[in-house]
Design an enzyme around this catalytic site. Structure first.
Site, short mmCIF file in Angstrom:
data_model
loop_
_atom_site.label_atom_id
_atom_site.label_comp_id
_atom_site.label_asym_id
_atom_site.label_seq_id
_atom_site.Cartn_x
_atom_site.Cartn_y
_atom_site.Cartn_z
N ILE A 43 -6.22 1.98 1.93
CA ILE A 43 -5.22 1.12 2.58
C ILE A 43 -4.84 1.80 3.89
O ILE A 43 -4.18 2.85 3.90
CB ILE A 43 -3.99 0.95 1.65
CG1 ILE A 43 -4.43 0.29 0.33
CG2 ILE A 43 -2.94 0.08 2.36
CD1 ILE A 43 -3.34 0.17 -0.71
N GLU A 44 -5.30 1.20 4.98
CA GLU A 44 -5.07 1.81 6.30
C GLU A 44 -3.81 1.24 6.96
O GLU A 44 -3.25 0.23 6.51
CB GLU A 44 -6.30 1.58 7.19
CG GLU A 44 -7.54 2.24 6.59
CD GLU A 44 -8.76 2.19 7.49
OE1 GLU A 44 -8.78 1.43 8.48
OE2 GLU A 44 -9.72 2.93 7.19
N GLU A 55 -9.08 6.89 -3.73
CA GLU A 55 -8.92 7.76 -4.90
C GLU A 55 -7.44 8.00 -5.19
O GLU A 55 -7.00 8.02 -6.35
CB GLU A 55 -9.59 9.12 -4.66
CG GLU A 55 -11.10 9.05 -4.51
CD GLU A 55 -11.54 8.91 -3.06
OE1 GLU A 55 -10.89 8.17 -2.28
OE2 GLU A 55 -12.56 9.54 -2.71
N1 THU Z 1 -11.46 7.27 2.57
C1 THU Z 1 -11.26 7.05 1.25
O1 THU Z 1 -10.61 6.08 0.85
N2 THU Z 1 -11.79 7.95 0.37
C2 THU Z 1 -12.58 8.99 0.72
O2 THU Z 1 -13.06 9.72 -0.16
C3 THU Z 1 -12.87 9.25 2.11
C4 THU Z 1 -12.14 8.43 3.10
C5 THU Z 1 -10.97 6.27 3.53
C6 THU Z 1 -9.82 6.69 4.39
C7 THU Z 1 -10.01 5.78 5.58
O3 THU Z 1 -9.42 4.52 5.31
C8 THU Z 1 -11.52 5.57 5.67
O4 THU Z 1 -12.02 5.92 4.41
C9 THU Z 1 -12.19 6.39 6.74
O5 THU Z 1 -11.87 7.72 6.63
#
Ligand code: THU
Length: 129
Positions: A43-44, A55
């Site tokens: 979720i950005e 995770e």
């Molecule tokens: N991200 C994850 O959700 N899990 C990971 O193990 C690595 C990175 C997400 C964070 C961000 O929204 C996007 O991937 C790029 O980094």
């Protein structure tokens, strides 16, 4: 390829990712020792640093529901390489899940199974305090 149903759960969770900034969609599913599954997606946020990884969403959902005993986490992306969880997620997974199995899967046809202790050797934890 691993036929663990946790991969299918994380694949479906990935579809719910909110990742307009990176375009990198991640799904994660965490299974308790009793067999219950909690799903998460990344979720950005426009304030990039507030982004929460898939995770951590799955883990915090489970912890907040009172779960304390975990067995496996699946992480699914469509990347050309597998995504072995960022350091912050590994630290939190180690603290609350211990040495669980981590199933890494890419929709490009890659897959690996690890123990968290392989992905996160020599962690900092309560034993260091
Ligand atoms: N991200 C994850 O959700 N899990 C990971 O193990 C690595 C990175 C997400 C964070 C961000 O929204 C996007 O991937 C790029 O980094």
């Amino acid at each position: 390829m691993n036929s663990d149903p946790l991969i299918a759960r994380a694949t479906a969770a990935r579809e719910r990712a909110i990742a307009p900034y990176s375009g990198f969609k991640v799904g994660a599913s965490l299974r308790t020792r009793a067999g219950k599954v909690y799903d998460g997606c990344n979720i950005e946020n426009a304030s990039y640093g507030l982004t929460v990884c898939a995770e951590r969403v799955a883990l915090l959902k489970a912890l907040s529901e009172g779960e304390r005993e975990f067995e496996a986490m699946a992480v699914v992306t469509d990347a050309d390489t597998l995504t072995p969880s960022c350091g912050s997620c590994r630290q939190l997974m180690w603290e609350y899940c211990g040495d669980i199995t981590v199933l890494l899967h890419s929709l490009k046809g890659l897959e690996q199974t690890h123990q968290l202790s392989e992905l996160y050797p020599e962690p900092f934890d309560a034993s260091n305090l």
